[in-house]
Write a protein that holds these residues in place. Structure first.
Motif, PDB file in Angstrom:
ATOM      1  N   PHE A  59      70.108  38.461  50.208  1.00 57.80           N
ATOM      2  CA  PHE A  59      69.024  37.597  50.655  1.00 57.80           C
ATOM      3  C   PHE A  59      69.392  36.877  51.952  1.00 57.80           C
ATOM      4  O   PHE A  59      68.589  36.787  52.882  1.00 57.80           O
ATOM      5  N   LEU A  60      70.611  36.358  52.017  1.00 58.20           N
ATOM      6  CA  LEU A  60      71.031  35.580  53.181  1.00 58.20           C
ATOM      7  C   LEU A  60      71.393  36.465  54.379  1.00 58.20           C
ATOM      8  O   LEU A  60      71.163  36.091  55.527  1.00 58.20           O
ATOM      9  N   PHE A  61      71.958  37.632  54.110  1.00 58.78           N
ATOM     10  CA  PHE A  61      72.380  38.542  55.172  1.00 58.78           C
ATOM     11  C   PHE A  61      71.771  39.925  54.914  1.00 58.78           C
ATOM     12  O   PHE A  61      72.449  40.823  54.439  1.00 58.78           O
ATOM     13  N   PRO A  62      70.507  40.130  55.266  1.00 62.88           N
ATOM     14  CA  PRO A  62      69.832  41.398  54.914  1.00 62.88           C
ATOM     15  C   PRO A  62      70.356  42.609  55.670  1.00 62.88           C
ATOM     16  O   PRO A  62      70.229  43.737  55.203  1.00 62.88           O
ATOM     17  N   ASN A  63      70.962  42.442  56.816  1.00 63.29           N
ATOM     18  CA  ASN A  63      71.399  43.597  57.616  1.00 63.29           C
ATOM     19  C   ASN A  63      72.787  44.087  57.246  1.00 63.29           C
ATOM     20  O   ASN A  63      73.244  45.090  57.773  1.00 63.29           O
ATOM     21  N   THR A  64      73.504  43.354  56.392  1.00 64.02           N
ATOM     22  CA  THR A  64      74.869  43.778  56.077  1.00 64.02           C
ATOM     23  C   THR A  64      74.921  44.553  54.798  1.00 64.02           C
ATOM     24  O   THR A  64      74.061  44.658  54.028  1.00 64.02           O
ATOM     25  N   ALA A  75      64.727  49.584  42.140  1.00 60.87           N
ATOM     26  CA  ALA A  75      64.620  48.504  41.154  1.00 60.87           C
ATOM     27  C   ALA A  75      65.846  48.475  40.248  1.00 60.87           C
ATOM     28  O   ALA A  75      66.367  47.398  39.909  1.00 60.87           O
ATOM     29  N   LYS A  76      66.340  49.633  39.869  1.00 64.59           N
ATOM     30  CA  LYS A  76      67.494  49.707  38.981  1.00 64.59           C
ATOM     31  C   LYS A  76      68.742  49.171  39.675  1.00 64.59           C
ATOM     32  O   LYS A  76      69.533  48.438  39.082  1.00 64.59           O
ATOM     33  N   THR A  77      68.926  49.528  40.956  1.00 65.75           N
ATOM     34  CA  THR A  77      70.104  49.042  41.679  1.00 65.75           C
ATOM     35  C   THR A  77      70.040  47.541  41.873  1.00 65.75           C
ATOM     36  O   THR A  77      71.067  46.869  41.835  1.00 65.75           O
ATOM     37  N   GLU A  78      68.839  46.974  42.057  1.00 68.04           N
ATOM     38  CA  GLU A  78      68.719  45.526  42.188  1.00 68.04           C
ATOM     39  C   GLU A  78      69.030  44.840  40.870  1.00 68.04           C
ATOM     40  O   GLU A  78      69.581  43.750  40.840  1.00 68.04           O
ATOM     41  N   ASN A  90      74.397  38.259  40.610  1.00 67.04           N
ATOM     42  CA  ASN A  90      73.651  37.179  41.247  1.00 67.04           C
ATOM     43  C   ASN A  90      74.225  36.873  42.628  1.00 67.04           C
ATOM     44  O   ASN A  90      73.494  36.632  43.589  1.00 67.04           O
ATOM     45  N   PHE A  91      75.555  36.898  42.739  1.00 63.82           N
ATOM     46  CA  PHE A  91      76.210  36.652  44.019  1.00 63.82           C
ATOM     47  C   PHE A  91      75.804  37.690  45.061  1.00 63.82           C
ATOM     48  O   PHE A  91      75.505  37.358  46.207  1.00 63.82           O
ATOM     49  N   ARG A  92      75.759  38.966  44.678  1.00 69.90           N
ATOM     50  CA  ARG A  92      75.358  40.050  45.592  1.00 69.90           C
ATOM     51  C   ARG A  92      73.903  39.881  46.016  1.00 69.90           C
ATOM     52  O   ARG A  92      73.550  40.147  47.166  1.00 69.90           O
ATOM     53  N   LYS A  93      73.059  39.472  45.077  1.00 67.92           N
ATOM     54  CA  LYS A  93      71.654  39.256  45.419  1.00 67.92           C
ATOM     55  C   LYS A  93      71.512  38.152  46.460  1.00 67.92           C
ATOM     56  O   LYS A  93      70.738  38.273  47.404  1.00 67.92           O
ATOM     57  N   TRP A  94      72.299  37.071  46.309  1.00 66.62           N
ATOM     58  CA  TRP A  94      72.256  36.000  47.288  1.00 66.62           C
ATOM     59  C   TRP A  94      72.771  36.478  48.646  1.00 66.62           C
ATOM     60  O   TRP A  94      72.202  36.140  49.684  1.00 66.62           O
ATOM     61  N   LEU A  95      73.839  37.261  48.633  1.00 65.17           N
ATOM     62  CA  LEU A  95      74.344  37.793  49.905  1.00 65.17           C
ATOM     63  C   LEU A  95      73.305  38.685  50.582  1.00 65.17           C
ATOM     64  O   LEU A  95      73.134  38.625  51.803  1.00 65.17           O
TER      65      LEU A  95
END
Length: 147
Positions: free
Chosen positions: A142-147, A127-130, A135-140
């Motif tokens: 979300f869009l690319f979960p395996n990378t 939770a702390k790392t999230e 916001n940009f990293r969160k979107w990445l």
């Protein structure tokens, strides 16, 4: 009547013996029968040898697996013995068994962590790392979960 039946039986037996001797058991037929018997015996012995070789190969494979397992166990024990000879282990063992400590050092024995405590720590870290992610990293993520 019985003599007549006995005579007809003897006659039939003689005819059968004659046919067997002159029609069936001639040299060509005898050689053919012996060849068939030889082939059957050879086939039976070959099948027996193959089955015996199969069981021996299985046993050999099992023994090789056991040998590999034992050699791995021996290597593990040798490494363990090497570790027991190190000064680091001897110091740790002396500290644990004889309650030895350096000057100014205090020994504190803590109980083992429960599963709940271990999970709580990992959940808090995730939770702390999230929260620390932009916001940009969160979107990445979300869009690319395996990378």
């Amino acid at each position: 009547m019985s003599r007549n039946k006995l005579d007809s039986f003897k006659l039939k037996a003689r005819r059968l013996a004659y046919r067997l001797r002159h029609d069936v058991f001639v040299a060509e037929n005898t050689a053919l029968i012996l060849a068939v018997i030889f082939c059957l015996v050879l086939t039976f012995n070959s099948i027996n040898a193959m089955s015996r070789n199969w069981t021996l190969m299985e046993r050999l494979g099992e023994e090789n697996r056991k040998l590999q397992l034992i050699s791995i166990e021996v290597d593990t024990l040798e490494l363990e013995n090497d570790y027991y000879r190190t000064e680091e282990y001897q110091e740790l063992a002396a500290r644990k068994l004889a309650n030895k400590q350096f000057p100014g050092e205090h020994m504190i024995y803590l109980p083992q962590n429960s599963d709940y405590a271990k999970k709580k720590h990992t959940e808090a870290t995730v939770a702390k790392t999230e929260q620390e992610m932009s916001n940009f990293r969160k979107w990445l993520k979300f869009l690319f979960p395996n990378t």
